[in-house]
Enzyme design. Sequence first.
Site, mmCIF file in Angstrom:
data_model
loop_
_atom_site.group_PDB
_atom_site.id
_atom_site.type_symbol
_atom_site.label_atom_id
_atom_site.label_comp_id
_atom_site.label_asym_id
_atom_site.label_seq_id
_atom_site.Cartn_x
_atom_site.Cartn_y
_atom_site.Cartn_z
ATOM 1 N N ARG A 1 20.228 -74.040 -82.927
ATOM 2 C CA ARG A 1 20.030 -72.401 -82.772
ATOM 3 C C ARG A 1 20.545 -72.325 -81.048
ATOM 4 N NH1 ARG A 1 15.218 -73.296 -85.297
ATOM 5 N NH2 ARG A 1 13.971 -73.095 -83.543
ATOM 6 N N ASP A 2 20.205 -73.025 -80.182
ATOM 7 C CA ASP A 2 20.695 -72.853 -78.932
ATOM 8 C C ASP A 2 22.372 -72.900 -79.048
ATOM 9 O OD1 ASP A 2 18.526 -72.799 -77.496
ATOM 10 O OD2 ASP A 2 18.066 -74.884 -77.396
ATOM 11 N N HIS B 1 11.560 -82.541 -77.511
ATOM 12 C CA HIS B 1 10.417 -82.305 -78.076
ATOM 13 C C HIS B 1 9.577 -83.376 -78.019
ATOM 14 C CE1 HIS B 1 9.742 -79.032 -81.335
ATOM 15 N NE2 HIS B 1 9.947 -78.646 -80.171
ATOM 16 N N HIS C 1 7.149 -75.379 -69.263
ATOM 17 C CA HIS C 1 8.201 -75.707 -70.277
ATOM 18 C C HIS C 1 9.081 -74.652 -70.104
ATOM 19 C CE1 HIS C 1 10.247 -77.391 -73.816
ATOM 20 N NE2 HIS C 1 10.411 -76.238 -74.286
ATOM 21 N N ASP D 1 17.843 -66.719 -79.594
ATOM 22 C CA ASP D 1 16.935 -67.570 -80.666
ATOM 23 C C ASP D 1 15.399 -67.611 -80.468
ATOM 24 O OD1 ASP D 1 16.204 -70.898 -80.027
ATOM 25 O OD2 ASP D 1 17.558 -69.655 -78.697
#
Length: 720
Positions: free
Chosen positions: A112-113, A91, A45, A265
């Site tokens: 947040r990205d 996700h 990931h 983040d």
Amino acid sequence: MTSREVADHIGLGMTDNEYRDVIKILGREPLAAELAMYSVMWSEHCSYKSSRMHLGRFKSDQPWVVVGPGENAGVVDLGDGWLAALRIESHNHPSYVEPYQGAATGVGGILRDIFTMGARPIAVWDPLRFGPLDEPHNRYLFEGVVSGIAGYGNAVGVPTLGGEVEFADRFSGNPLVNVMALGILKKDQLVLSAASGDGNVAILLGNATGRDGIGGASILASASFEEGDEEKRPNVQVGDPFEEKKLIEACLELYDQDLVVAIQDLGAAGISCATSEVAGGGGMGMDVDLDKVHLREMDMSPGEILMSESQERMLAVVTPQNEARVLAVAEKWEIEASTIGTITPGPELAIYSKGELVGEVPAASLADDAPTYDRPAERPDYLDGAWARGPRVPDDLDAGDVLRVLLDDPAIGDRSWISTQYDHMLFLNTIIEPGHDGSLLRIKGTEKAMAVSTDGDSLRTYLDPRRGSARIVFESALNVAVTGARPYALVDNLNFGNPEVPGVMWQFIESVDGIAWACEELNVPVVGGNVSFYNQTDGIDIYPSPVVGMLGFCEPVPERPPRLDRAAEGMSIWLVGQDAEGDFAASAYDRIVNDNLGGRPVEADGTTARRVIAAAATLAHRIPVLHDISNGGLGVALAEVAIRSCVGMQIEDVTGPDLFDETPLRFVAIAHGETLDTDAPRRRIGTITGDTLDFGAAGNISVTEAARIWRNALPRRMEH
């Protein structure tokens, strides 16, 4: 190497060779905290170790690209000092384990990205994949995911404007939850993640760190599911949208006051990722004191603190002179803040706990030295049989009867059951809301607007990964063009099965090539994306599911952008683009009516794509109704306009099979007059009149009946 050491690294998802690589880098056996960091940072990931060598096929060197792949989000220039930031993420595994929190934290992470780049998030989209809704567990997953997206997005104050959904058996054990976000900023607000400046300090902002999410997005998303894996709930993060809202406002204020040197983040891999990327990305090191990290649980080990994926956290690098001001801004917005580290000349990332050094590794090695695998790829055997199993389409099919079946399919029917749970009018920027081909948002105070469409086609990609992937790029481009925008930039989420299976790796490579080729044909840069592998349960891989998010840009904004509810009595109906080519492979007709998946999809042509997409973008500034022809073909496209506008249609010179053919690069245009001013291929096929969809000899259906079926397709299944 002792058996216990082997168990440690294998339990963290590392191979023996990867463990030996860590030893080679360090020149010794890794300590527990060091092994924890390498395990999450070298996970599939986080490191893209099976895909990285193929992603260079995507191009992002167009002059309007400000930030391409590699940062938290891609950024493009909209002119007059305005920039747009866009990002897409998955996700998937967390949403299967715990659908509400998995989906909610997916929204939180993607937001947040965006604001990590200095942008204010203004909208979210949600491409989704689930198993058939006649199975109770699939309904549970679907309802939980939609509720999680709504609960987080509505509470944090960012509208969800669209998305798409597919249902197929291969997703029963592994649903896909992808989320795209868009933000806007001015040029002088742009912030990057690479740190610099010996002696600068690292401040952790936001939620306290707990055990929620340890290995969640990194390890959980880097392995296949097996029976019983739904019990991995401790690995799923827990979201707090109200904390995220405060964090957004605090960070934007820090940017406005020019208090931040770099920021990152804390998503997958948590503190391990944030500290190593900001330090290593700037060629620096960092001393980190874990005793300064504000914790939710007091007995956490150094490895747990480093691996935790607790949500709503940011790491800001600031000068010592600005430390007090940053802490004051955090106090104003009532978010916790702790100075946990100091930038050093490097290259070491040194981790301290209880006054002792518990880890010391080259900061850049956690990302730069991750393994790269050239996985074997082999064309799968199923293709020959699937191509030979071509669709059966009778010449005398009754279009009314077919529409009764297609409009009742949950992937075609009304999506209001989903979209009404989302607040799409936040910020009052929305010009075209959910339910149309693409979303359209104004930039207040300007004549600029941005359009977005997210698209995928798992079954067509299964039958031909290259052609199917190219076609979703063209479809997404057409969906933004019918709002009046020209395709401007793209992000992709590549969802595939186990990369260690040669057939899956072949699907992935073919898909990358298809997307890259289509983007080159349209001169659209790929500014970012995500790869989600190991979407496999009990040895069964999902259908290959690349999803693209297309950003369109227009200036000026159309005075009255086309809508599906603007057709009126007497208007002419035009088919724009090439005529039907007998393309029923992976069509809605073959999937639903024939219960078949076979044939080979028609290949889209780049020249035709440019011509048709340009025609749509031009017509959108003067035509009341434009609608892309895709899932369900011309018949479903016409029915959707008729239902939304409450009008009937008299259709001429179109056969029953032509109505459900899914040849690409076509759209419907509806306007007053007997001519249509465009140089794209077009043909007048009918008139708006009456209260029936009348296809002549091909059959008919009343608009009232069609609307009832279409509107109940999802609700009747979810009320089951």
